[in-house]
Scaffold this motif. Structure first.
Motif, PDB file in Angstrom:
ATOM      1  N   THR A  31      -5.730   5.355   3.425  1.00 50.19           N
ATOM      2  CA  THR A  31      -4.526   5.363   2.596  1.00 50.19           C
ATOM      3  C   THR A  31      -3.756   4.040   2.661  1.00 50.19           C
ATOM      4  O   THR A  31      -2.850   3.819   1.870  1.00 50.19           O
ATOM      5  CB  THR A  31      -3.585   6.502   3.036  1.00 50.19           C
ATOM      6  OG1 THR A  31      -3.174   6.269   4.384  1.00 50.19           O
ATOM      7  CG2 THR A  31      -4.296   7.846   2.947  1.00 50.19           C
ATOM      8  N   MET A  32      -4.125   3.195   3.599  1.00 51.94           N
ATOM      9  CA  MET A  32      -3.416   1.924   3.762  1.00 51.94           C
ATOM     10  C   MET A  32      -3.700   0.983   2.604  1.00 51.94           C
ATOM     11  O   MET A  32      -4.828   0.890   2.134  1.00 51.94           O
ATOM     12  CB  MET A  32      -3.810   1.262   5.095  1.00 51.94           C
ATOM     13  CG  MET A  32      -3.389   2.050   6.321  1.00 51.94           C
ATOM     14  SD  MET A  32      -4.045   1.343   7.865  1.00 51.94           S
ATOM     15  CE  MET A  32      -3.114  -0.177   7.964  1.00 51.94           C
ATOM     16  N   LYS A  33      -2.652   0.306   2.162  1.00 57.54           N
ATOM     17  CA  LYS A  33      -2.798  -0.676   1.097  1.00 57.54           C
ATOM     18  C   LYS A  33      -3.240  -2.014   1.674  1.00 57.54           C
ATOM     19  O   LYS A  33      -3.213  -2.235   2.890  1.00 57.54           O
ATOM     20  CB  LYS A  33      -1.479  -0.823   0.333  1.00 57.54           C
ATOM     21  CG  LYS A  33      -1.069   0.451  -0.387  1.00 57.54           C
ATOM     22  CD  LYS A  33       0.224   0.254  -1.170  1.00 57.54           C
ATOM     23  CE  LYS A  33       0.619   1.528  -1.901  1.00 57.54           C
ATOM     24  NZ  LYS A  33       1.878   1.366  -2.677  1.00 57.54           N
ATOM     25  N   TYR A  34      -3.615  -2.930   0.766  1.00 56.98           N
ATOM     26  CA  TYR A  34      -4.154  -4.223   1.200  1.00 56.98           C
ATOM     27  C   TYR A  34      -3.202  -4.948   2.138  1.00 56.98           C
ATOM     28  O   TYR A  34      -3.629  -5.450   3.190  1.00 56.98           O
ATOM     29  CB  TYR A  34      -4.454  -5.096  -0.025  1.00 56.98           C
ATOM     30  CG  TYR A  34      -4.736  -6.539   0.338  1.00 56.98           C
ATOM     31  CD1 TYR A  34      -5.949  -6.916   0.913  1.00 56.98           C
ATOM     32  CD2 TYR A  34      -3.763  -7.532   0.134  1.00 56.98           C
ATOM     33  CE1 TYR A  34      -6.200  -8.234   1.262  1.00 56.98           C
ATOM     34  CE2 TYR A  34      -4.009  -8.856   0.487  1.00 56.98           C
ATOM     35  CZ  TYR A  34      -5.229  -9.197   1.040  1.00 56.98           C
ATOM     36  OH  TYR A  34      -5.473 -10.497   1.393  1.00 56.98           O
ATOM     37  N   THR A  64     -13.283   2.105   6.089  1.00 56.69           N
ATOM     38  CA  THR A  64     -12.079   2.841   5.709  1.00 56.69           C
ATOM     39  C   THR A  64     -11.598   2.468   4.300  1.00 56.69           C
ATOM     40  O   THR A  64     -10.518   2.893   3.881  1.00 56.69           O
ATOM     41  CB  THR A  64     -10.938   2.576   6.717  1.00 56.69           C
ATOM     42  OG1 THR A  64     -10.692   1.167   6.805  1.00 56.69           O
ATOM     43  CG2 THR A  64     -11.284   3.139   8.086  1.00 56.69           C
ATOM     44  N   SER A  65     -12.405   1.668   3.599  1.00 55.60           N
ATOM     45  CA  SER A  65     -12.096   1.332   2.210  1.00 55.60           C
ATOM     46  C   SER A  65     -12.673   2.403   1.294  1.00 55.60           C
ATOM     47  O   SER A  65     -13.238   3.399   1.767  1.00 55.60           O
ATOM     48  CB  SER A  65     -12.688  -0.033   1.854  1.00 55.60           C
ATOM     49  OG  SER A  65     -14.104   0.052   1.759  1.00 55.60           O
ATOM     50  N   ARG A  66     -12.553   2.200  -0.001  1.00 53.22           N
ATOM     51  CA  ARG A  66     -13.114   3.161  -0.952  1.00 53.22           C
ATOM     52  C   ARG A  66     -14.638   3.241  -0.858  1.00 53.22           C
ATOM     53  O   ARG A  66     -15.242   4.202  -1.323  1.00 53.22           O
ATOM     54  CB  ARG A  66     -12.691   2.809  -2.374  1.00 53.22           C
ATOM     55  CG  ARG A  66     -13.234   1.486  -2.877  1.00 53.22           C
ATOM     56  CD  ARG A  66     -12.941   1.285  -4.351  1.00 53.22           C
ATOM     57  NE  ARG A  66     -11.507   1.240  -4.625  1.00 53.22           N
ATOM     58  CZ  ARG A  66     -10.792   0.115  -4.660  1.00 53.22           C
ATOM     59  NH1 ARG A  66     -11.380  -1.051  -4.415  1.00 53.22           N
ATOM     60  NH2 ARG A  66      -9.516   0.134  -4.923  1.00 53.22           N
ATOM     61  N   GLU A  93     -13.588 -13.338   6.911  1.00 49.46           N
ATOM     62  CA  GLU A  93     -12.730 -12.173   7.162  1.00 49.46           C
ATOM     63  C   GLU A  93     -11.772 -11.920   5.995  1.00 49.46           C
ATOM     64  O   GLU A  93     -11.486 -10.764   5.666  1.00 49.46           O
ATOM     65  CB  GLU A  93     -11.961 -12.383   8.467  1.00 49.46           C
ATOM     66  CG  GLU A  93     -12.857 -12.284   9.695  1.00 49.46           C
ATOM     67  CD  GLU A  93     -12.160 -12.703  10.967  1.00 49.46           C
ATOM     68  OE1 GLU A  93     -12.214 -11.946  11.953  1.00 49.46           O
ATOM     69  OE2 GLU A  93     -11.551 -13.791  10.975  1.00 49.46           O
ATOM     70  N   LYS A  94     -11.319 -12.997   5.354  1.00 51.64           N
ATOM     71  CA  LYS A  94     -10.453 -12.822   4.190  1.00 51.64           C
ATOM     72  C   LYS A  94     -11.202 -12.096   3.076  1.00 51.64           C
ATOM     73  O   LYS A  94     -10.642 -11.209   2.407  1.00 51.64           O
ATOM     74  CB  LYS A  94      -9.969 -14.181   3.687  1.00 51.64           C
ATOM     75  CG  LYS A  94      -9.118 -14.094   2.437  1.00 51.64           C
ATOM     76  CD  LYS A  94      -8.724 -15.462   1.917  1.00 51.64           C
ATOM     77  CE  LYS A  94      -7.944 -15.349   0.606  1.00 51.64           C
ATOM     78  NZ  LYS A  94      -7.587 -16.684   0.059  1.00 51.64           N
ATOM     79  N   SER A  95     -12.472 -12.449   2.882  1.00 50.16           N
ATOM     80  CA  SER A  95     -13.277 -11.800   1.848  1.00 50.16           C
ATOM     81  C   SER A  95     -13.490 -10.328   2.159  1.00 50.16           C
ATOM     82  O   SER A  95     -13.520  -9.483   1.260  1.00 50.16           O
ATOM     83  CB  SER A  95     -14.628 -12.512   1.709  1.00 50.16           C
ATOM     84  OG  SER A  95     -14.451 -13.860   1.325  1.00 50.16           O
ATOM     85  N   VAL A  96     -13.638 -10.010   3.457  1.00 46.87           N
ATOM     86  CA  VAL A  96     -13.790  -8.608   3.866  1.00 46.87           C
ATOM     87  C   VAL A  96     -12.480  -7.850   3.649  1.00 46.87           C
ATOM     88  O   VAL A  96     -12.475  -6.719   3.151  1.00 46.87           O
ATOM     89  CB  VAL A  96     -14.227  -8.528   5.343  1.00 46.87           C
ATOM     90  CG1 VAL A  96     -14.199  -7.074   5.824  1.00 46.87           C
ATOM     91  CG2 VAL A  96     -15.620  -9.105   5.517  1.00 46.87           C
ATOM     92  N   LEU A  97     -11.360  -8.494   3.985  1.00 43.90           N
ATOM     93  CA  LEU A  97     -10.054  -7.857   3.782  1.00 43.90           C
ATOM     94  C   LEU A  97      -9.829  -7.502   2.315  1.00 43.90           C
ATOM     95  O   LEU A  97      -9.214  -6.473   1.998  1.00 43.90           O
ATOM     96  CB  LEU A  97      -8.935  -8.790   4.263  1.00 43.90           C
ATOM     97  CG  LEU A  97      -8.662  -8.819   5.773  1.00 43.90           C
ATOM     98  CD1 LEU A  97      -7.734  -9.972   6.118  1.00 43.90           C
ATOM     99  CD2 LEU A  97      -8.061  -7.491   6.225  1.00 43.90           C
ATOM    100  N   LEU A  98     -10.336  -8.338   1.419  1.00 42.80           N
ATOM    101  CA  LEU A  98     -10.129  -8.101  -0.013  1.00 42.80           C
ATOM    102  C   LEU A  98     -10.986  -6.952  -0.548  1.00 42.80           C
ATOM    103  O   LEU A  98     -10.905  -6.623  -1.718  1.00 42.80           O
ATOM    104  CB  LEU A  98     -10.387  -9.380  -0.796  1.00 42.80           C
ATOM    105  CG  LEU A  98      -9.225 -10.388  -0.686  1.00 42.80           C
ATOM    106  CD1 LEU A  98      -9.644 -11.782  -1.102  1.00 42.80           C
ATOM    107  CD2 LEU A  98      -8.044  -9.912  -1.528  1.00 42.80           C
ATOM    108  N   GLN A  99     -11.790  -6.343   0.324  1.00 39.95           N
ATOM    109  CA  GLN A  99     -12.440  -5.085  -0.060  1.00 39.95           C
ATOM    110  C   GLN A  99     -11.400  -3.973  -0.159  1.00 39.95           C
ATOM    111  O   GLN A  99     -11.667  -2.920  -0.732  1.00 39.95           O
ATOM    112  CB  GLN A  99     -13.517  -4.708   0.973  1.00 39.95           C
ATOM    113  CG  GLN A  99     -14.669  -5.699   1.066  1.00 39.95           C
ATOM    114  CD  GLN A  99     -15.303  -5.982  -0.277  1.00 39.95           C
ATOM    115  OE1 GLN A  99     -15.840  -5.084  -0.929  1.00 39.95           O
ATOM    116  NE2 GLN A  99     -15.223  -7.230  -0.717  1.00 39.95           N
ATOM    117  N   ARG A 100     -10.209  -4.222   0.398  1.00 38.84           N
ATOM    118  CA  ARG A 100      -9.125  -3.245   0.337  1.00 38.84           C
ATOM    119  C   ARG A 100      -8.158  -3.553  -0.800  1.00 38.84           C
ATOM    120  O   ARG A 100      -7.080  -2.944  -0.884  1.00 38.84           O
ATOM    121  CB  ARG A 100      -8.364  -3.246   1.676  1.00 38.84           C
ATOM    122  CG  ARG A 100      -9.228  -2.933   2.880  1.00 38.84           C
ATOM    123  CD  ARG A 100      -9.847  -1.550   2.785  1.00 38.84           C
ATOM    124  NE  ARG A 100      -8.862  -0.496   2.806  1.00 38.84           N
ATOM    125  CZ  ARG A 100      -8.497   0.175   3.900  1.00 38.84           C
ATOM    126  NH1 ARG A 100      -9.063  -0.108   5.066  1.00 38.84           N
ATOM    127  NH2 ARG A 100      -7.599   1.129   3.841  1.00 38.84           N
TER     128      ARG A 100
END
Length: 447
Positions: A31-34, A64-66, A93-100
């Motif tokens: 449920t957490m946003k980016y 934990t992403s979609r 890691e930034k690219s992975v974070l943007l999966q959210r």
């Protein structure tokens, strides 16, 4: 005793640290946003986690992403094996974070970049240097999706796209602007530029990009095997590899050729320029003709030195770090452009001497002939030596072969030019002597 105390302290720290780490990891949820996930990751990084812990954090972010746990294993293969990637590489890691990201299209775009990045990272021919690097340039700010280094030592840039044909038509103007920026980046740094699209590429874009030195690949999938009419990631990497090899060979041959030819010019012009300078500076021998001779040989010496420096810069560039590589390439490219112009300046001085009667017709045309034969010999020798060097497994063989071949060709061309010019004029004046003799014998009746 002291050693025992240190061991006990370490065990106590580990006892408390790992639960804290586990609590930090469990703090993630779907449920957490980016921005919340980003803040979580920033707090995590303040604890200076290990490489393994950062990789686990990446897995948790994706699971934990979609995409869920299934997506982590099916798409990214849990970042293991041939799909592994180093979280310490800038931008990963930034690219992975943007999966959210709340934008599904944005998340999909970065997902594609990550899959290409892992393919380059696990291919021994390449090294992944950075992802989504911001490039601030005088011609406009942009970013490089992937920055890689090839086994030849050259760095390169990969732009990852997923434009349909209709989108390419709609965004044609903007795409051309980006291609222009990539072309300027390539000319400034010497880095090969690649534009890789998931769909078919519009012929107009392909032609425009290719005309600006951009390598275009279309219908490229993220899979390691091709499906239907698509190109697999492996096939795309094979083409990128071949382009890097071609670029490296061309640069090595050009650098070696310039160095060899420049050294050949210096061998003949430098001693003559020094003698001419001494004559021109001596008050008893100084004259306009002396300064013109110095201008001729001095220009050739300066040009030869410039070619030697620019050629050496081009050859050395691929062994340098990324920033220095760009500077050496720029130096070599600039010298390669202006040195021949300076060399042509010596012709201006020679023509001036010829017009003023300081050079005979024979000497003038002999010089032109020798210059042409030296240039031909240097070019043929450089290309031949570079080719022979390129087919050997020795890393510096292309540079060495091109340099030696160009120098040897220049030397041989100069000798052949002098010899053939001498033979020509001997034959020419020999015939004139014969005709003159026949005229005299005929005039005075001598038999």
């Amino acid at each position: 005793m002291n050693a025992l105390r240190l061991i006990l302290c370490y065990l106590i720290v580990q006892t408390f640290a790992h639960p804290a780490w586990a609590d930090g990891m469990s703090g993630l949820n779907k449920t957490m946003k980016y921005q919340e996930v980003k803040t979580w990751h920033e707090q995590l990084m303040r604890g200076e986690p290990t490489k393994a812990e950062r990789l686990d954090a990446m897995r948790s972010i994706v699971s934990t992403s979609r995409l869920g746990e299934q997506g982590l294993n099916r798409i990214f293969r849990n970042f293991e094996g041939n799909y592994s990637i180093d979280p310490l590489i800038p931008g990963v890691e930034k690219s992975v974070l943007l999966q959210r990201s709340s934008s599904q299209s944005q998340g999909k775009g970065y997902r594609r970049e990550l899959l290409y990045a892992s393919a380059f990272h696990n291919d021994p021919r390449f090294g992944l240097e950075a992802m989504n690097r911001v490039l601030k340039r005088s011609w406009g700010n942009t970013d490089a999706d992937l920055v890689i280094r090839h086994k030849t030592g050259l760095y390169g840039r990969i732009e990852v796209k997923d434009y349909s044909l209709n989108s390419q038509i709609t965004n044609l103007k903007d795409l051309k602007i980006q291609i222009d920026k990539m072309a300027k980046e390539g000319r400034a740094t010497g880095q090969p530029q690649f534009w890789i699209n998931r769909r078919e590429v519009l012929p107009e874009i392909r032609q425009y990009a290719s005309g600006n030195g951009i390598n275009v690949l279309g219908n490229v999938s993220t899979g390691r095997t091709s499906i239907n009419n698509t190109m697999s990631a492996k096939e795309a990497l094979d083409q990128v590899d071949q382009q890097f090899i071609k670029t490296a060979r061309t640069r090595a041959t050009l650098g070696g050729g310039l160095s060899g030819y420049g050294a050949g010019i210096l061998m003949y012009s430098a001693p003559a320029a020094w003698d001419d300078l001494q004559t021109a500076l001596n008050s008893s021998t100084s004259s306009t003709q002396a300064w013109l001779r110095f201008g001729e040989n001095g220009s050739s010496t300066l040009a030869g030195g410039g070619m030697l420096l620019s050629g050496g810069s081009l050859m050395a560039s691929r062994y340098a770090s990324e920033g220095l590589q760009g500077k050496l390439y720029s130096l070599g490219r600039t010298g390669g452009i202006y040195s021949p112009i300076i060399h042509g300046l010596s012709e201006v001085f020679l023509v001036s001497r010829y017009v003023n009667g300081d050079v005979s017709s024979r000497e003038f045309w002999t010089t032109q002939w020798v210059l042409g034969s030296s240039l031909t010999g240097g070019t043929v020798g450089g290309l031949g030596g570079g080719f022979l060097g390129s087919i050997t497994p020795i890393p510096v063989a292309t540079e060495f072969g091109a340099t030696v071949g160009s120098f040897g060709g220049t030397w041989a061309g100069e000798k052949v030019g002098q010899l053939t010019a001498s033979k020509y004029y001997e034959s020419k004046f020999g015939k004139l002597d014969q005709e003159f003799g026949k005229f005299v014998y005929s005039r005075y009746g001598v038999k």
